[in-house]
Structures are given as C-alpha cells and as structure tokens.
Design a protein around this motif. Structure first.
Motif, PDB file in Angstrom:
ATOM      1  N   MET A   1       0.843  -1.162   0.000  1.00  0.00           N
ATOM      2  CA  MET A   1       0.000   0.000   0.000  1.00  0.00           C
ATOM      3  C   MET A   1       0.896   1.235   0.000  1.00  0.00           C
ATOM      4  N   PHE A   2       0.506   2.220  -0.789  1.00  0.00           N
ATOM      5  CA  PHE A   2       1.253   3.467  -0.859  1.00  0.00           C
ATOM      6  C   PHE A   2       0.465   4.552  -0.136  1.00  0.00           C
ATOM      7  N   ASP A   3       1.095   5.203   0.815  1.00  0.00           N
ATOM      8  CA  ASP A   3       0.493   6.310   1.545  1.00  0.00           C
ATOM      9  C   ASP A   3       1.154   7.592   1.057  1.00  0.00           C
ATOM     10  N   ASP A   4       0.424   8.373   0.269  1.00  0.00           N
ATOM     11  CA  ASP A   4       1.030   9.575  -0.304  1.00  0.00           C
ATOM     12  C   ASP A   4       1.114  10.742   0.678  1.00  0.00           C
ATOM     13  N   SER A   6       2.277  10.227   4.060  1.00  0.00           N
ATOM     14  CA  SER A   6       3.542   9.967   4.758  1.00  0.00           C
ATOM     15  C   SER A   6       4.639   9.526   3.795  1.00  0.00           C
ATOM     16  N   TYR A   7       4.270   9.332   2.524  1.00  0.00           N
ATOM     17  CA  TYR A   7       5.192   8.914   1.474  1.00  0.00           C
ATOM     18  C   TYR A   7       5.905   7.609   1.842  1.00  0.00           C
ATOM     19  N   THR A   8       5.089   6.627   2.236  1.00  0.00           N
ATOM     20  CA  THR A   8       5.637   5.320   2.578  1.00  0.00           C
ATOM     21  C   THR A   8       4.939   4.237   1.761  1.00  0.00           C
ATOM     22  N   LEU A   9       5.658   3.162   1.568  1.00  0.00           N
ATOM     23  CA  LEU A   9       5.159   2.012   0.837  1.00  0.00           C
ATOM     24  C   LEU A   9       5.251   0.815   1.768  1.00  0.00           C
ATOM     25  N   THR A  10       4.131   0.109   1.928  1.00  0.00           N
ATOM     26  CA  THR A  10       4.126  -1.053   2.820  1.00  0.00           C
ATOM     27  C   THR A  10       3.569  -2.268   2.091  1.00  0.00           C
ATOM     28  N   ARG A  11       4.028  -3.430   2.543  1.00  0.00           N
ATOM     29  CA  ARG A  11       3.499  -4.709   2.062  1.00  0.00           C
ATOM     30  C   ARG A  11       3.379  -5.616   3.274  1.00  0.00           C
ATOM     31  N   ALA A  12       2.200  -6.186   3.446  1.00  0.00           N
ATOM     32  CA  ALA A  12       1.917  -7.070   4.584  1.00  0.00           C
ATOM     33  C   ALA A  12       2.279  -6.401   5.907  1.00  0.00           C
ATOM     34  N   GLY A  13       2.013  -5.103   5.991  1.00  0.00           N
ATOM     35  CA  GLY A  13       2.257  -4.375   7.226  1.00  0.00           C
ATOM     36  C   GLY A  13       3.689  -3.941   7.460  1.00  0.00           C
ATOM     37  N   LYS A  14       4.599  -4.301   6.568  1.00  0.00           N
ATOM     38  CA  LYS A  14       6.008  -3.922   6.732  1.00  0.00           C
ATOM     39  C   LYS A  14       6.356  -2.820   5.738  1.00  0.00           C
ATOM     40  N   GLN A  15       7.057  -1.812   6.242  1.00  0.00           N
ATOM     41  CA  GLN A  15       7.458  -0.700   5.384  1.00  0.00           C
ATOM     42  C   GLN A  15       8.600  -1.125   4.470  1.00  0.00           C
ATOM     43  N   GLU A  19      13.417   4.579  -3.071  1.00  0.00           N
ATOM     44  CA  GLU A  19      13.932   5.912  -3.348  1.00  0.00           C
ATOM     45  C   GLU A  19      12.783   6.864  -3.660  1.00  0.00           C
ATOM     46  N   ALA A  20      13.010   8.132  -3.434  1.00  0.00           N
ATOM     47  CA  ALA A  20      11.983   9.146  -3.677  1.00  0.00           C
ATOM     48  C   ALA A  20      11.507   9.122  -5.126  1.00  0.00           C
ATOM     49  N   GLN A  21      12.412   8.941  -6.074  1.00  0.00           N
ATOM     50  CA  GLN A  21      12.019   8.918  -7.487  1.00  0.00           C
ATOM     51  C   GLN A  21      11.093   7.748  -7.775  1.00  0.00           C
ATOM     52  N   VAL A  22      11.352   6.616  -7.166  1.00  0.00           N
ATOM     53  CA  VAL A  22      10.495   5.441  -7.350  1.00  0.00           C
ATOM     54  C   VAL A  22       9.091   5.743  -6.826  1.00  0.00           C
ATOM     55  N   LEU A  23       9.016   6.350  -5.655  1.00  0.00           N
ATOM     56  CA  LEU A  23       7.713   6.693  -5.079  1.00  0.00           C
ATOM     57  C   LEU A  23       7.003   7.762  -5.903  1.00  0.00           C
ATOM     58  N   ASN A  24       7.752   8.680  -6.479  1.00  0.00           N
ATOM     59  CA  ASN A  24       7.144   9.705  -7.323  1.00  0.00           C
ATOM     60  C   ASN A  24       6.567   9.099  -8.601  1.00  0.00           C
ATOM     61  N   VAL A  25       7.268   8.129  -9.195  1.00  0.00           N
ATOM     62  CA  VAL A  25       6.732   7.442 -10.377  1.00  0.00           C
ATOM     63  C   VAL A  25       5.467   6.686  -9.988  1.00  0.00           C
ATOM     64  N   LEU A  26       5.498   5.987  -8.874  1.00  0.00           N
ATOM     65  CA  LEU A  26       4.326   5.259  -8.404  1.00  0.00           C
ATOM     66  C   LEU A  26       3.144   6.205  -8.211  1.00  0.00           C
ATOM     67  N   ARG A  27       3.392   7.327  -7.621  1.00  0.00           N
ATOM     68  CA  ARG A  27       2.329   8.306  -7.396  1.00  0.00           C
ATOM     69  C   ARG A  27       1.716   8.757  -8.726  1.00  0.00           C
ATOM     70  N   CYS A  28       2.555   9.033  -9.719  1.00  0.00           N
ATOM     71  CA  CYS A  28       2.053   9.430 -11.046  1.00  0.00           C
ATOM     72  C   CYS A  28       1.168   8.346 -11.638  1.00  0.00           C
ATOM     73  N   LEU A  29       1.582   7.108 -11.512  1.00  0.00           N
ATOM     74  CA  LEU A  29       0.806   6.003 -12.064  1.00  0.00           C
ATOM     75  C   LEU A  29      -0.515   5.819 -11.322  1.00  0.00           C
TER      76      LEU A  29
END
Length: 66
Positions: A1-4, A6-15, A19-29
């Motif tokens: 799950m992506f929380d825009d 707090s800018y965190t990405l979690t899977r199965a409850g684990k963060q 990198e910031a660029q990866v999260l920015n691309v994810l956000r765009c998508l």
C-alpha cells in the motif's frame, strides 16, 4: 500500500525501502489508473523536466516493479 501523505510504501504491514524517485513514479501512475503516463509527463513530474536520459526512467520503473 502506498500512503502519499507519509510517502511510505508497505506490504503485509512492513514498510518497504524505496527511493523518492520510485515513489514519485508510483504516485504518477496511481493518479492515472488505467491510463497512460507519458515519458514526457514522468520527466516533468519526477525529474522536474531534467532527466539525464531515458535510461533513468527505465531504471526507476525497474526498481518499482521489484
């Protein structure tokens, strides 16, 4: 799950570390579900219009896929 907020990405409850660029691309998508995000749009939004080359985009998308 992506929380825009707090800018965190979690899977199965684990963060996950990402990198910031990866999260920015994810956000765009995520902002355009089912649509197309162009290379120019990614360069504009993620690299502020100054991506060094298309290899930077490919590398970032590959990291996101992992």
């Amino acid at each position: 799950m992506f929380d825009d907020v707090s800018y965190t990405l979690t899977r199965a409850g684990k963060q996950l570390k990402a990198e910031a660029q990866v999260l920015n691309v994810l956000r765009c998508l995520l902002e355009n579900p089912g649509g197309i995000v162009t290379k120019a749009e990614l360069i504009d939004r993620v690299w502020c219009g100054s991506a060094r080359n298309s290899n930077a985009i490919s590398t970032t998308v590959a990291k996101l896929r992992k």
